[in-house]
Enzyme design. Structure first.
Site, PDB file in Angstrom:
ATOM      1  N   ASP A 173       0.822  -1.221   0.000  1.00  0.00           N
ATOM      2  CA  ASP A 173       0.000   0.000   0.000  1.00  0.00           C
ATOM      3  C   ASP A 173       0.855   1.271   0.000  1.00  0.00           C
ATOM      4  OD1 ASP A 173      -3.024  -0.947   0.564  1.00  0.00           O
ATOM      5  OD2 ASP A 173      -1.639  -2.228   1.661  1.00  0.00           O
ATOM      6  N   ASP A 221      -1.640  -2.159  -4.326  1.00  0.00           N
ATOM      7  CA  ASP A 221      -1.833  -0.710  -4.241  1.00  0.00           C
ATOM      8  C   ASP A 221      -0.513   0.041  -4.313  1.00  0.00           C
ATOM      9  OD1 ASP A 221      -4.548  -0.878  -4.186  1.00  0.00           O
ATOM     10  OD2 ASP A 221      -4.805  -0.361  -2.076  1.00  0.00           O
ATOM     11  N   ASN A 244      -6.776  -3.103  -4.878  1.00  0.00           N
ATOM     12  CA  ASN A 244      -8.077  -2.625  -5.339  1.00  0.00           C
ATOM     13  C   ASN A 244      -8.002  -1.240  -5.955  1.00  0.00           C
ATOM     14  OD1 ASN A 244      -7.522  -1.853  -2.521  1.00  0.00           O
ATOM     15  ND2 ASN A 244      -9.461  -0.754  -2.659  1.00  0.00           N
ATOM     16  N   HIS A 245      -6.921  -0.493  -5.712  1.00  0.00           N
ATOM     17  CA  HIS A 245      -6.768   0.831  -6.323  1.00  0.00           C
ATOM     18  C   HIS A 245      -6.171   0.747  -7.721  1.00  0.00           C
ATOM     19  CE1 HIS A 245      -7.587   3.978  -3.158  1.00  0.00           C
ATOM     20  NE2 HIS A 245      -7.685   2.875  -2.459  1.00  0.00           N
ATOM     21  N   HIS A 270      -4.394  -9.317  -0.936  1.00  0.00           N
ATOM     22  CA  HIS A 270      -4.817  -7.914  -0.784  1.00  0.00           C
ATOM     23  C   HIS A 270      -6.337  -7.881  -0.656  1.00  0.00           C
ATOM     24  CE1 HIS A 270      -3.949  -3.533  -1.340  1.00  0.00           C
ATOM     25  NE2 HIS A 270      -5.233  -3.520  -1.649  1.00  0.00           N
ATOM     26  N   HIS A 321      -3.695  -4.227   1.931  1.00  0.00           N
ATOM     27  CA  HIS A 321      -4.966  -3.490   1.930  1.00  0.00           C
ATOM     28  C   HIS A 321      -5.255  -2.816   3.268  1.00  0.00           C
ATOM     29  CE1 HIS A 321      -8.873  -2.181   0.614  1.00  0.00           C
ATOM     30  NE2 HIS A 321      -9.472  -2.827   1.595  1.00  0.00           N
ATOM     31  N   HIS A 323      -4.342  -0.640   6.339  1.00  0.00           N
ATOM     32  CA  HIS A 323      -3.316   0.392   6.431  1.00  0.00           C
ATOM     33  C   HIS A 323      -2.632   0.478   7.790  1.00  0.00           C
ATOM     34  CE1 HIS A 323      -4.174   3.085   2.704  1.00  0.00           C
ATOM     35  NE2 HIS A 323      -4.259   1.790   2.420  1.00  0.00           N
TER      36      HIS A 323
END
Length: 606
Positions: A14, A54, A122-123, A211, A239, A241
């Site tokens: 991330d 990410d 997912n981003h 993730h 994922h 944070h």
């Protein structure tokens, strides 16, 4: 000890390159920290870097973000240092989505000193007609090895990358981000299989990178750890944070879980206030050791909570000057946090000068919030987020309600609660559960419609709903022809109802139908010259459409271009924080937009 049998792996997740890149103060934070991460990899002479998704904040990163990423990878990961490990598995299987299905350091045209392996998050997940993502660009350029992709909605077979260094063997498994509800359902239905080496399978150290949601956000909106196979030795969980990088053992499955967390603060929530780290993983045989490495270039984030009702000796809601007293008390708290941030920064010259400050004030009990705009002006030159310093909220006990009494109209008008996750699929289901009988779906299923609206809202697949309706209509017509149904309205309605109920029971078939409809929609978009021209313009609709990510606990916002959530601005009413109210309005805006789409659908298609 480091020797010829020990793997050294740098682990991070991330990174969110490009987050707030247009912010004059925080715009370069992600790029600076990414350089620090790769610098640690180079100085520690790691065998490879492992990223847990990410890498990019946006699904379609800007030219500046891509350029900075390529620059860093070329600077730190290319060189003459020899690679000390070998790959034993079939790389054509491991990298079957790539036009160059082999690891980058074995390419004769490249000189790689530190290979980077990464799954997508997912981003930055694959989207569009060709199902490409930014990681595929880096992979094609030979600077990164993208693995863990799976496009099937019926069955997932995770084939490991088999690595060997001396006498140590690692089976590296990866699974890129998949919608949590879908992956949850596939695990329950035994549709996810982790393949194991045929020879001497117990001699491998099994490392799995995933993730997904680890903490529970709903009944099926997460992946329980017990779903994973018990032969795994270590799970690297992306994922989430909050940094929990020290390996934690799952008592039921007996494997260890490491959650590195993000390397940049993307939301002003408690989990982001934890000190950021990356990990240096040593693996020898079946043994491992995780060494925590603190990131020095991350902007400090200090956060405190105040409950005004807990200070009756200081604040009396009946006092006409109580608002001034609250403001003075908040200023004192902010000054203390700034002093702490300054003392912390003095010991680390690489740390950014302006810290992130968040003071959450619970004003329940008859108190009134003060003007946060005027308050924030005092700290414009001292903090990195002056407009978001104060967050006013009122804590309320949640009342237990009967699900059968849900009213969608009331639901969309209620302000979004802190930490609430907005799920389009649930909203569609709730809408049709509470809708009148005359506007109930008679051809489509709620789940199929939910998937189509999700594509329409989150990824701007403008033809998703239309193509799904066409696809279902064609399939129903074929069914009626095969059954040779009489041309009587009552019999036709009955056959359609039976056909719809059979589809609702067969979730695999319904997933296939939605996937086929989405493929049609993407193909239709790629054939439209106007849409192609618009999507090729990277700056289209870019102004004012960025995700600030500053809402507490990652509150969702309105729809934007690409994946994720958008930046919204709402003018604060008397005494309310603009960002706090903006987060609430953005949540309501997305719900109202979905509500409007559903009303149009019921008008045109039912």
């Amino acid at each position: 000890m480091d020797d010829e049998d020990t793997f050294k792996i740098l682990i991070a997740t991330d990174i969110h390159l490009g987050y707030l890149e247009k912010d004059p103060v925080r715009g370069n934070d992600t790029f600076v920290t990414f350089n620090e991460i790769l610098d640690h990899a180079q100085k520690n002479e790691v065998d490879f870097v492992l990223l847990g998704g990410d890498l990019f904040h946006d699904n379609k990163p800007s030219r500046k973000t891509l350029h900075s990423c390529l620059e860093s990878l070329r600077k730190y990961c290319m060189g003459d240092r020899p690679i000390q490990f070998e790959i034993l598995s079939d790389q054509a299987v491991n990298f079957h989505y790539s036009k160059f299905p082999w690891v980058n350091y074995q390419d004769g045209n490249l000189n790689i000193s530190i290979p980077v392996f990464s799954i997508h998050g997912n981003h930055d997940d694959p989207t569009g007609a060709d199902a490409l993502c930014a990681l595929d660009i880096l992979s094609c350029a030979g600077l990164l090895n993208h693995f863990g992709r799976s496009a099937s909605v019926e069955k997932i077979d995770i084939s490991p990358i088999l690595l060997r260094k001396g006498r140590t063997k690692i089976a590296l498994y990866g699974l890129g981000a998949i919608p949590d509800e879908r992956l949850y359902r596939m695990f329950v239905n035994k549709q996810v299989t982790m393949l194991r080496p045929k020879e001497d399978e117990d001699s491998w150290f099994n490392l799995f990178v995933i993730h997904q949601n680890r903490s529970k956000h709903g009944a099926t909106n997460y992946i329980p750890e017990q779903f994973l196979d018990d032969f795994i030795n270590l799970v690297v969980w992306g994922h989430e944070h909050e940094c929990k990088i020290a390996p934690y053992q799952n008592e039921q499955q007996r494997f260890y879980v490491s959650q590195p967390g993000s390397s940049v603060v993307t939301s002003l929530s408690p989990g982001e206030a934890v000190k950021k780290h990356i990990g240096l993983l040593h693996v020898k045989g079946k043994k491992m050791k995780m060494q925590k490495i603190a990131l020095e270039t991350v902007r400090t984030f200090h956060m405190e909570d105040i409950v005004l009702a807990d200070h009756p000796d200081l604040f009396n809601p009946d006092n006409p000057k109580v608002t001034q007293a609250i403001q003075a008390f908040c200023m004192e708290k902010v000054e203390l946090m700034l002093d702490n941030a300054e003392r912390q920064r003095l010991g680390n010259p690489r740390q950014p000068e302006k810290p992130l400050i968040r003071l959450r004030v619970d004003y329940a009990g008859g108190f009134e919030p003060f003007n946060v705009h005027r308050f924030s002006q005092k700290y414009m030159d001292r903090v990195a987020n002056p407009k978001d310093i104060i967050y006013f909220f009122r804590h309320r006990e949640q009342k237990v309600k009967n699900d059968n009494d849900l009213n969608f109209g009331k639901l969309v008008s209620r302000p979004t609660a802190e930490g609430m996750t907005l799920r389009v699929e649930d909203l569609v289901k709730q809408y049709f559960q509470t809708a009148e009988k005359k506007v109930q779906l008679s051809l489509l299923t709620e789940r199929g419609m939910g998937e189509a609206v999700q594509e329409f809202v989150d990824k701007e697949e403008k033809d998703a709903i239309e193509e799904l309706v066409k696809f279902q209509l064609e399939k129903t017509q074929r069914f009626l022809k095969e059954r040779r149904t009489d041309a009587e309205e009552e019999k036709i309605d009955e056959e359609v109802r039976k056909f719809r109920e059979s589809r609702k029971e067969n979730t695999e078939e319904e997933d296939e139908e939605v996937r086929e409809a989405m493929t049609r929609a993407r193909a239709h978009r790629s054939e439209d010259p106007v849409l192609v021209a618009a999507s090729s313009d990277e700056e289209l609709m870019d102004t004012g459409m960025r995700d600030t990510g500053d809402s507490d606990d990652g509150l969702p916002a309105t729809v934007r271009r690409g994946r994720g959530w958008a930046r919204g601005r709402a003018r604060g009413a008397r005494g309310q924080n603009s960002t706090a109210r903006g987060s609430s309005r953005r949540g309501r805006g997305k719900k109202n937009f979905i509500f409007f789409v559903l009303q149009l659908l019921t008008f045109f298609f039912l």
